[in-house]
Design a protein around this motif. Structure first.
Motif, PDB file in Angstrom:
ATOM      1  N   ALA A 120      34.133  80.087  55.067  1.00 51.43           N
ATOM      2  CA  ALA A 120      34.927  80.226  56.020  1.00 51.43           C
ATOM      3  C   ALA A 120      34.742  79.328  57.232  1.00 51.43           C
ATOM      4  N   THR A 121      33.333  78.594  57.248  1.00 58.24           N
ATOM      5  CA  THR A 121      32.950  77.586  58.209  1.00 58.24           C
ATOM      6  C   THR A 121      33.916  76.660  58.350  1.00 58.24           C
ATOM      7  N   GLU A 122      33.998  75.941  57.291  1.00 55.71           N
ATOM      8  CA  GLU A 122      34.820  74.500  57.238  1.00 55.71           C
ATOM      9  C   GLU A 122      36.235  75.075  57.516  1.00 55.71           C
ATOM     10  N   THR A 143      41.659  83.902  63.073  1.00 60.32           N
ATOM     11  CA  THR A 143      40.815  85.182  62.994  1.00 60.32           C
ATOM     12  C   THR A 143      40.025  85.053  61.834  1.00 60.32           C
ATOM     13  N   ASP A 144      38.698  85.354  62.062  1.00 65.71           N
ATOM     14  CA  ASP A 144      37.646  84.988  61.239  1.00 65.71           C
ATOM     15  C   ASP A 144      37.402  86.645  60.510  1.00 65.71           C
ATOM     16  N   GLU A 145      37.781  86.763  59.075  1.00 60.21           N
ATOM     17  CA  GLU A 145      37.705  88.069  58.733  1.00 60.21           C
ATOM     18  C   GLU A 145      37.005  88.107  57.293  1.00 60.21           C
ATOM     19  N   SER A 169      39.293  83.913  55.434  1.00 60.69           N
ATOM     20  CA  SER A 169      38.142  84.676  55.006  1.00 60.69           C
ATOM     21  C   SER A 169      37.145  83.824  53.893  1.00 60.69           C
ATOM     22  N   SER A 170      36.348  84.675  53.031  1.00 58.82           N
ATOM     23  CA  SER A 170      35.615  83.526  52.173  1.00 58.82           C
ATOM     24  C   SER A 170      34.985  84.846  51.121  1.00 58.82           C
ATOM     25  N   ALA A 171      34.782  84.268  49.983  1.00 56.87           N
ATOM     26  CA  ALA A 171      33.989  84.918  49.214  1.00 56.87           C
ATOM     27  C   ALA A 171      32.604  85.337  49.162  1.00 56.87           C
ATOM     28  N   GLY A 172      32.017  84.493  50.132  1.00 59.28           N
ATOM     29  CA  GLY A 172      30.480  84.612  50.307  1.00 59.28           C
ATOM     30  C   GLY A 172      30.059  85.949  50.611  1.00 59.28           C
ATOM     31  N   LYS A 173      30.653  86.787  51.592  1.00 57.75           N
ATOM     32  CA  LYS A 173      30.167  88.229  51.990  1.00 57.75           C
ATOM     33  C   LYS A 173      30.542  89.099  50.941  1.00 57.75           C
ATOM     34  N   THR A 174      31.989  88.766  50.883  1.00 58.32           N
ATOM     35  CA  THR A 174      32.732  89.930  49.815  1.00 58.32           C
ATOM     36  C   THR A 174      32.115  90.062  48.533  1.00 58.32           C
TER      37      THR A 174
HETATM   38  C1  PLP Z   1      28.704  84.356  57.276  1.00 56.60           C
HETATM   39  C2  PLP Z   1      29.911  84.522  58.390  1.00 56.60           C
HETATM   40  C3  PLP Z   1      30.827  83.105  58.294  1.00 56.60           C
HETATM   41  C4  PLP Z   1      30.290  82.044  57.374  1.00 56.60           C
HETATM   42  O1  PLP Z   1      31.192  82.186  56.154  1.00 56.60           O
HETATM   43  P1  PLP Z   1      30.951  81.184  55.123  1.00 56.60           P
HETATM   44  O2  PLP Z   1      31.971  81.393  54.003  1.00 56.60           O
HETATM   45  O3  PLP Z   1      29.586  81.205  54.514  1.00 56.60           O
HETATM   46  O4  PLP Z   1      31.144  79.842  55.598  1.00 56.60           O
HETATM   47  C5  PLP Z   1      31.660  83.084  59.314  1.00 56.60           C
HETATM   48  N1  PLP Z   1      31.793  84.023  60.166  1.00 56.60           N
HETATM   49  C6  PLP Z   1      31.012  85.176  60.351  1.00 56.60           C
HETATM   50  C7  PLP Z   1      31.172  86.050  61.180  1.00 56.60           C
HETATM   51  C8  PLP Z   1      30.084  85.067  59.366  1.00 56.60           C
HETATM   52  O5  PLP Z   1      29.209  85.879  59.620  1.00 56.60           O
END
Ligand code: PLP
Length: 403
Positions: A106-108, A209-211, A240-245
Motif C-alpha cells: 500500500a505504501t508505494e 483512501t488507505d483501507e 489496500s494490501s495483502a500485508g495486514k489481511t
Molecule cells: C501497515 C500500513 C500500511 C502499509 O502497507 P504495506 O502494504 O505494507 O505497504 C499502510 N497504511 C497503514 C495505515 C498501515 O497501517
C-alpha cells in the motif's frame, strides 16, 4: 546541493541534530524492546506468518519459473482477483485492465498517488493522527500538508466535521483518509464519509483512501469504502494490501483501484519507482483473495479475542483505553502514570521498556510536531494486539506488577 531529502526527513521528524536521518520512533522502540527484553507491543507487525497454503503457493511460483519482471500494472490473475474482491464485497466495478494497479505494498500505491496528484502550491488534507508514510509522501511531492483531527470522546475517536469544512480549501487537491484507522482503531461511519465526500466534491479534490485494515473490524462495525458513496467512485483511489489481511507484511503486495485516468497518472510515477515486483507472490495473493475468506475470518476472530484480552489488561493496569472497532491497535491515555519527570506519552513510551518490560509507541508520533492535535493527544500511547497470546499475557502481567 539539492536538499529535498532533508526537507522530507525533517517533515517526518527524522533529521537528528548531527544532520543524519534517524530511525523512526517505531524502529527506535523495537530496538529498545529488543535491548531490554521487553514485550514489544510497539511496532505493528504480526509475530505469526500468514497461512501456510498461501506461502506454499509462492514457493511453487518460484519453482515454476515466476521469477522475472511481472507486468508493470501487475499480474493479470491478481488484477482480476482484486476486481472480483471489490465487486463481491462492496459492489464496486473496476476494469482489471485499466482500473487496477498492483504496487509494492500500500505504501508505494499511496506515494504514487500523492506524487501523481499533488505538487508545490497544492494542499493535501489528511486525518490527524495519520500513518507516517502519508506525511512523507506529501513532503516528497512538495505539497502543503493540512489536517483534520480525530477527537477522542464517548464514541471513540471521531472526525471533527466542522474542522473538516474549515480545513478544505480551493487548493486542496487530495483528501487522503484511512479507515479502519491506524492508530485510533476508528472505522469511519457513513456520516463521516459523507462529510468527506461532500468536502471533496465542493473543491473538486480527489480522495485517496488507505483501507489496508478493510477486513479487520470488530463489534459488528462495518467498513464502507468511500468509493461506494454517491458520486465518489469517479474521484476516489482506493488502496489496500495483502500485508495486514494475510499476515504477510514482508511480501509487499498492495494495490489501487480507481477510474482509469487516476490509475494512469499513478502508473506514470509507479513505473519509475519500482516498475514492478514480487513476481512469485502476486499469483499466490490472487488465489488468497479468491479462496482465503475463511483464513481472513479466522484472523479476524483471533484478533478480536486478543483485542479483548489487551483491553481488559490495560484497564486493569490503570489506563483509560479507547475501544477500537478495527485495525490491531489500542490507544490508551497514560495520564495516570505521568509526572514531572515523565511528562507525556513520548517520555512514557521511552521509559516503559526499561521500567516495566513492555514497549508501546506515543500517539504524538502520528501527529505533526507541535500541532493542536499533537498537544491534545500528547498523553496517549498506542499498543498493538497483533502478537501471540503469551506475549500479550506477559505484557499485561508486567504492567499490573508495575502498579
Ligand atoms: C501497515 C500500513 C500500511 C502499509 O502497507 P504495506 O502494504 O505494507 O505497504 C499502510 N497504511 C497503514 C495505515 C498501515 O497501517
Amino acid at each position: 546541493m539539492n536538499e529535498r531529502w532533508r526537507y522530507v526527513a525533517a517533515s517526518a521528524g527524522l533529521v537528528a541534530d548531527d544532520g543524519r536521518v534517524r530511525p523512526t520512533i517505531f524502529a527506535e522502540m523495537s530496538a529498545l524492546a529488543a535491548r531490554t527484553g521487553a514485550a514489544n507491543l510497539g511496532q505493528g507487525f504480526p509475530d505469526e506468518d500468514g497461512p501456510e497454503w498461501i506461502r506454499e503457493l509462492a514457493v511453487e511460483s518460484i519453482r515454476g519459473g515466476r521469477n522475472q519482471y511481472p507486468p508493470g500494472r501487475g499480474d493479470a490473475a491478481l488484477r482480476a482477483a482484486i476486481a472480483e474482491h471489490e465487486r463481491v464485497r462492496y459492489g464496486l466495478d473496476f476494469d482489471p485492465e485499466r482500473e487496477v494497479l498492483v504496487a509494492a505494498g500500500a505504501t508505494e500505491a499511496l506515494t504514487s498517488a500523492v506524487l501523481a496528484l499533488a505538487g508545490p502550491g497544492d494542499e493535501v488534507l489528511t486525518l490527524e493522527p495519520f500513518y507516517d508514510s502519508h506525511a512523507a509522501a506529501i513532503a516528497m511531492a512538495g505539497a502543503a500538508h493540512t489536517t483534520v483531527p480525530l477527537v477522542p470522546g464517548a464514541e471513540g475517536f471521531r472526525l471533527d466535521v466542522d474542522a473538516l469544512s474549515a480545513a478544505v480549501s480551493p487548493r486542496t487537491r487530495v483528501i487522503l483518509i484511512n479507515t479502519p484507522h491506524n492508530p485510533t482503531g476508528t472505522v469511519l461511519s457513513r456520516e463521516e464519509l459523507a462529510a468527506i465526500a461532500a468536502a471533496a466534491a465542493r473543491v473538486d479534490a480527489v480522495v485517496v483512501t488507505d483501507e489496508v485494515y478493510e477486513h479487520l473490524t470488530f463489534d459488528g462495525a462495518e467498513h464502507h469504502p468511500i468509493a461506494t458513496l454517491p458520486g465518489m467512485r469517479e474521484r476516489t483511489v482506493t488502496i489496500s494490501s495483502a500485508g495486514k489481511t494475510f499476515s504477510l507484511t514482508g511480501w509487499k503486495i498492495g494495490w489501487a483501484c480507481g477510474p482509469e485516468q487516476l490509475i494512469e497518472a499513478m502508473l506514470a510515477i509507479k513505473q519509475f519507482l519500482t516498475y514492478s515486483g514480487g513476481a512469485p507472490f502476486q499469483p499466490a495473493i490472487a488465489r488468497a483473495l479468491s479462496e482465503g475468506g475463511s483464513d481472513i475470518e479466522a484472523l479476524r476472530r483471533s484478533l478480536d479475542h486478543r483485542r479483548e484480552l489487551l483491553l481488559d489488561g490495560l484497564q486493569r493496569a490503570g489506563f483509560t483505553v479507547m475501544r477500537p472497532s478495527g485495525t490491531y491497535f489500542i490507544c490508551a491515555d497514560a495520564s495516570p502514570f505521568l509526572s514531572e519527570t515523565v511528562p507525556d506519552g513520548d517520555a512514557f513510551a521511552r521509559r516503559l521498556p526499561e521500567q516495566a518490560g513492555v514497549a508501546c509507541v506515543p500517539v504524538s508520533a502520528f501527529c505533526r510536531a507541535g500541532s493542536p492535535t499533537a498537544e491534545a493527544l500528547k498523553n496517549w500511547v498506542r499498543f498493538t494486539f497483533v502478537k501471540d497470546e503469551a506475549t500479550l499475557l506477559t505484557a499485561i502481567e508486567r504492567l499490573l506488577a508495575r502498579r
